[in-house]
Write a protein that holds these residues in place. Structure first.
Motif, mmCIF file in Angstrom:
data_model
loop_
_atom_site.group_PDB
_atom_site.id
_atom_site.type_symbol
_atom_site.label_atom_id
_atom_site.label_comp_id
_atom_site.label_asym_id
_atom_site.label_seq_id
_atom_site.Cartn_x
_atom_site.Cartn_y
_atom_site.Cartn_z
ATOM 1 N N GLY A 126 -69.980 12.335 40.467
ATOM 2 C CA GLY A 126 -70.681 13.361 39.711
ATOM 3 C C GLY A 126 -70.767 14.659 40.501
ATOM 4 N N LEU A 127 -71.669 15.537 40.078
ATOM 5 C CA LEU A 127 -71.853 16.834 40.708
ATOM 6 C C LEU A 127 -72.671 16.670 41.990
ATOM 7 N N VAL A 128 -72.183 17.255 43.098
ATOM 8 C CA VAL A 128 -72.843 17.156 44.402
ATOM 9 C C VAL A 128 -73.333 18.538 44.803
ATOM 10 N N ILE A 129 -74.640 18.651 45.064
ATOM 11 C CA ILE A 129 -75.243 19.883 45.571
ATOM 12 C C ILE A 129 -75.639 19.614 47.017
ATOM 13 N N SER A 130 -75.038 20.342 47.958
ATOM 14 C CA SER A 130 -75.274 20.113 49.381
ATOM 15 C C SER A 130 -76.226 21.168 49.932
ATOM 16 N N PRO A 163 -79.968 9.897 36.195
ATOM 17 C CA PRO A 163 -79.869 9.248 37.509
ATOM 18 C C PRO A 163 -79.256 10.150 38.562
ATOM 19 N N MET A 164 -79.832 10.143 39.733
ATOM 20 C CA MET A 164 -79.264 10.898 40.842
ATOM 21 C C MET A 164 -79.603 10.217 42.153
ATOM 22 N N ARG A 165 -78.775 10.452 43.147
ATOM 23 C CA ARG A 165 -78.971 9.875 44.469
ATOM 24 C C ARG A 165 -79.113 11.003 45.486
ATOM 25 N N ILE A 166 -80.111 10.863 46.346
ATOM 26 C CA ILE A 166 -80.361 11.850 47.390
ATOM 27 C C ILE A 166 -79.948 11.223 48.715
ATOM 28 N N ILE A 237 -77.534 16.190 47.017
ATOM 29 C CA ILE A 237 -78.113 15.793 45.732
ATOM 30 C C ILE A 237 -76.946 15.475 44.817
ATOM 31 N N ILE A 238 -76.801 14.216 44.412
ATOM 32 C CA ILE A 238 -75.648 13.785 43.602
ATOM 33 C C ILE A 238 -76.142 13.438 42.199
ATOM 34 N N LEU A 239 -75.705 14.217 41.210
ATOM 35 C CA LEU A 239 -76.005 13.919 39.812
ATOM 36 C C LEU A 239 -74.988 12.901 39.326
ATOM 37 N N LEU A 240 -75.420 11.656 39.198
ATOM 38 C CA LEU A 240 -74.504 10.550 38.947
ATOM 39 C C LEU A 240 -74.026 10.538 37.505
ATOM 40 N N SER A 241 -72.702 10.344 37.349
ATOM 41 C CA SER A 241 -72.111 10.251 36.011
ATOM 42 C C SER A 241 -72.283 8.872 35.401
ATOM 43 N N HIS A 242 -72.544 7.841 36.251
ATOM 44 C CA HIS A 242 -72.675 6.469 35.778
ATOM 45 C C HIS A 242 -73.986 5.894 36.303
#
Length: 247
Positions: A126-130, A163-166, A237-242
């Protein structure tokens, strides 16, 4: 003249009295066991109902029945299915990317953050914001810098629900302070701090967040140079596609 004594009659059916007493005692014993079992079931039902009522206000579980089933068998074993978190749509991803780009342009004009401290790219997840350490944390600290807090609040408001993963990352330079024994603790604490900013200032739900610290073991650049080490000290910050990637 003495009377002739007759032999006493022997009662061969006395065992029936003892047998009847034994059966009566045995019946009473099983009645007590049955009554105790019914009492335990009632207490278990009350306990399960109380636990379900206690969890209901915080919406931790989705109740499927008012009275939880305690009997054995497939029909009685009700399962509570977890509710899957919403998946950000491509449209919301694009809107988020546009919002973060706008924040980045504002920071360039105001010189609020050092160059390159806020970047963005897309991966298969997904989209990653660093967020680079130089713009958001001081060296060896997990406290967000004062000038970066407004930026984090704007990023949180721009993120969609889903859903997102930090992920917290460091370089290979070891740390050993009173607060952080290793880079594991430092990277994890930084990820937790960013996650708290997101769900306190945006539509993100804590239930949709996964937080982890990778220390120095997931670098994106070489740790042999100061520039590479600076790139590795980051929080993604990863905005998860799944949704499955959240687990």
């Amino acid at each position: 003249m003495s009377r002739k004594k007759h032999p006493e009659h022997v009662n061969h059916e006395r065992w029936l009295v003892s047998y009847a007493d034994f059966i009566t005692l045995l019946f009473a014993f099983f009645v007590v066991l049955f009554a105790s079992g019914q009492s335990d079931k009632k207490k278990q039902t009350q306990l399960a109902a109380a636990m379900q009522a206690a969890f209901s206000p915080v919406s931790m579980f989705e109740p499927h029945s008012k009275k939880p089933a305690l009997t054995q068998g497939a029909a009685a074993a009700e399962t509570i299915e977890p509710v899957a978190p919403p998946v950000p749509s491509p449209h919301s991803m694009d809107r988020t990317a546009a919002g973060v780009r706008k924040i980045l342009e504002e920071q360039k004009k105001s010189a609020g953050l050092p160059p390159g401290s806020l970047t963005m790219h897309t991966t298969s997840e997904g989209l990653v914001i660093s967020l680079q350490e130089a713009g958001f944390f001081t060296s060896g600290s997990a406290e967000v810098q004062q000038q970066s807090r407004q930026v984090l609040m704007k990023i949180a408001a721009a993120l969609p629900a889903g859903p997102m993963r930090i992920e917290g990352h460091t370089d290979t330079v070891p740390i050993h302070t009173e607060q952080f024994a290793t880079n594991w603790e430092l990277s994890s604490e930084r990820a937790i701090v960013i996650a708290r900013y997101l769900f306190e200032n945006g539509p993100v739900s804590p239930a949709d967040l996964a937080v982890t610290g990778y220390a120095e073991f997931h670098p994106i650049a070489s740790n042999a140079t100061p520039e590479g080490r600076a790139r590795n000290r980051r929080v993604d910050i990863i905005l998860l596609s799944h949704p499955a990637a959240l687990r």
